[in-house]
Design a protein around this motif. Structure first.
Motif, PDB file in Angstrom:
ATOM      1  N   THR A 207     -14.211  54.982  23.543  1.00  0.00           N
ATOM      2  CA  THR A 207     -13.983  55.768  24.897  1.00  0.00           C
ATOM      3  C   THR A 207     -13.073  54.931  25.600  1.00  0.00           C
ATOM      4  OG1 THR A 207     -16.510  56.541  24.998  1.00  0.00           O
ATOM      5  CG2 THR A 207     -15.113  56.611  26.798  1.00  0.00           C
TER       6      THR A 207
ATOM      7  N   ILE B 178     -18.162  54.719  18.048  1.00  0.00           N
ATOM      8  CA  ILE B 178     -18.107  55.080  19.210  1.00  0.00           C
ATOM      9  C   ILE B 178     -16.601  54.257  20.084  1.00  0.00           C
ATOM     10  CG2 ILE B 178     -18.940  55.202  21.594  1.00  0.00           C
ATOM     11  CD1 ILE B 178     -21.761  55.446  20.122  1.00  0.00           C
TER      12      ILE B 178
ATOM     13  N   GLU C 148     -12.805  60.307  24.473  1.00  0.00           N
ATOM     14  CA  GLU C 148     -13.886  60.000  23.424  1.00  0.00           C
ATOM     15  C   GLU C 148     -13.687  60.334  21.948  1.00  0.00           C
ATOM     16  OE1 GLU C 148     -16.590  62.873  25.168  1.00  0.00           O
ATOM     17  OE2 GLU C 148     -17.170  61.642  26.792  1.00  0.00           O
ATOM     18  N   SER C 149     -14.228  59.375  21.317  1.00  0.00           N
ATOM     19  CA  SER C 149     -14.196  59.672  19.899  1.00  0.00           C
ATOM     20  C   SER C 149     -15.290  60.855  19.482  1.00  0.00           C
ATOM     21  CB  SER C 149     -14.862  58.477  19.219  1.00  0.00           C
ATOM     22  OG  SER C 149     -14.650  58.719  17.907  1.00  0.00           O
ATOM     23  N   PRO C 150     -14.430  61.803  18.620  1.00  0.00           N
ATOM     24  CA  PRO C 150     -15.410  62.722  18.313  1.00  0.00           C
ATOM     25  C   PRO C 150     -16.403  62.422  16.799  1.00  0.00           C
ATOM     26  CG  PRO C 150     -13.237  62.991  16.987  1.00  0.00           C
ATOM     27  CD  PRO C 150     -12.958  61.784  18.268  1.00  0.00           C
ATOM     28  N   ALA C 151     -16.111  61.295  16.660  1.00  0.00           N
ATOM     29  CA  ALA C 151     -17.168  60.731  15.524  1.00  0.00           C
ATOM     30  C   ALA C 151     -18.457  60.323  16.111  1.00  0.00           C
ATOM     31  CB  ALA C 151     -16.409  59.381  14.894  1.00  0.00           C
ATOM     32  N   THR C 152     -19.398  60.095  15.414  1.00  0.00           N
ATOM     33  CA  THR C 152     -20.680  59.726  15.956  1.00  0.00           C
ATOM     34  C   THR C 152     -21.176  58.485  15.134  1.00  0.00           C
ATOM     35  OG1 THR C 152     -21.853  61.060  14.203  1.00  0.00           O
ATOM     36  CG2 THR C 152     -21.402  62.044  16.273  1.00  0.00           C
ATOM     37  N   GLY C 153     -21.951  57.838  15.621  1.00  0.00           N
ATOM     38  CA  GLY C 153     -22.514  56.706  15.096  1.00  0.00           C
ATOM     39  C   GLY C 153     -22.096  55.542  15.977  1.00  0.00           C
TER      40      GLY C 153
END
Length: 193
Positions: free
Chosen positions: A103, A101, A92-97
């Motif tokens: 995966t 995203i 998964e991406s550690p980034a948010t928003g």
């Protein structure tokens, strides 16, 4: 390993993102209890594949090299696990928003001995990906793809009598696309055909 959880992940993802899982599709031929081998006309020869396919992957780290180009910048999901009975691996991406995203998921599980034909898979929103090696081994490959606002999402499955591989990916900006054909190539490498 909880087989129900393994099966639920790609189905839930696909149904959440794709219109193909609407209630009217629940009666499609793909869920028919009747089975058939691939429409390729070739017959499966028992013993063609390594009997210990799943046992070769004792951790998700063993699977990472096969998807390395697609998981760059991602981190392993906390629920990832692998063992002799199969694997559920997610990065998964550690980034948010919403636009950040990303995966990638790989599920390997024992086959049921049943492989649905292209005709039985039809009508469910799935696209069959023709592949001579998979068909010769008595299997079928298919994908479910959908464009969303910031990416395309693809859930691709390669099913053989002995093993099933489901890869969740897609296309994000300038990243390498883990679409149907790319996922089939990864699955073939994982199972050794």
């Amino acid at each position: 390993m909880n087989r129900t959880r393994l099966l639920a992940v790609p189905v839930a993802l696909a149904c959440a993102l794709l219109p193909a899982c609407s209630s009217e599709d629940s009666s499609s031929d793909a869920t028919s209890p009747d089975s058939a081998s691939s429409d390729s006309g070739s017959e499966f020869t028992p013993g063609t594949l390594d009997e210990d396919i799943l046992a070769r992957f004792s951790s998700c780290a063993d699977i990472e090299p096969y998807v390395a180009d697609y998981i760059d910048g991602l981190q392993a999901g906390a629920a990832s696990e692998a063992g002799e009975n199969g694997a559920y691996c997610q990065w998964e991406s550690p980034a948010t928003g919403f636009d950040a995203i990303r995966t990638v998921g790989v599920i390997l599980e024992p086959g049921t001995g049943t492989v649905y034909s292209a005709d039985q898979m039809g009508g469910s929103g799935l696209t069959v990906i023709s592949d001579a090696d998979i068909e010769k081994a008595g299997g079928i490959a298919y994908t479910l793809e959908q464009e969303i606002a910031v990416a395309s999402v693809a859930v691709t499955t390669v099913t053989l009598p002995e093993v099933s591989v489901t890869i969740t990916g897609g296309k994000w900006a300038d990243r390498p696309a883990l679409d149907g054909p790319a996922s089939v190539a990864v699955a073939k490498e994982l199972i050794g055909i």
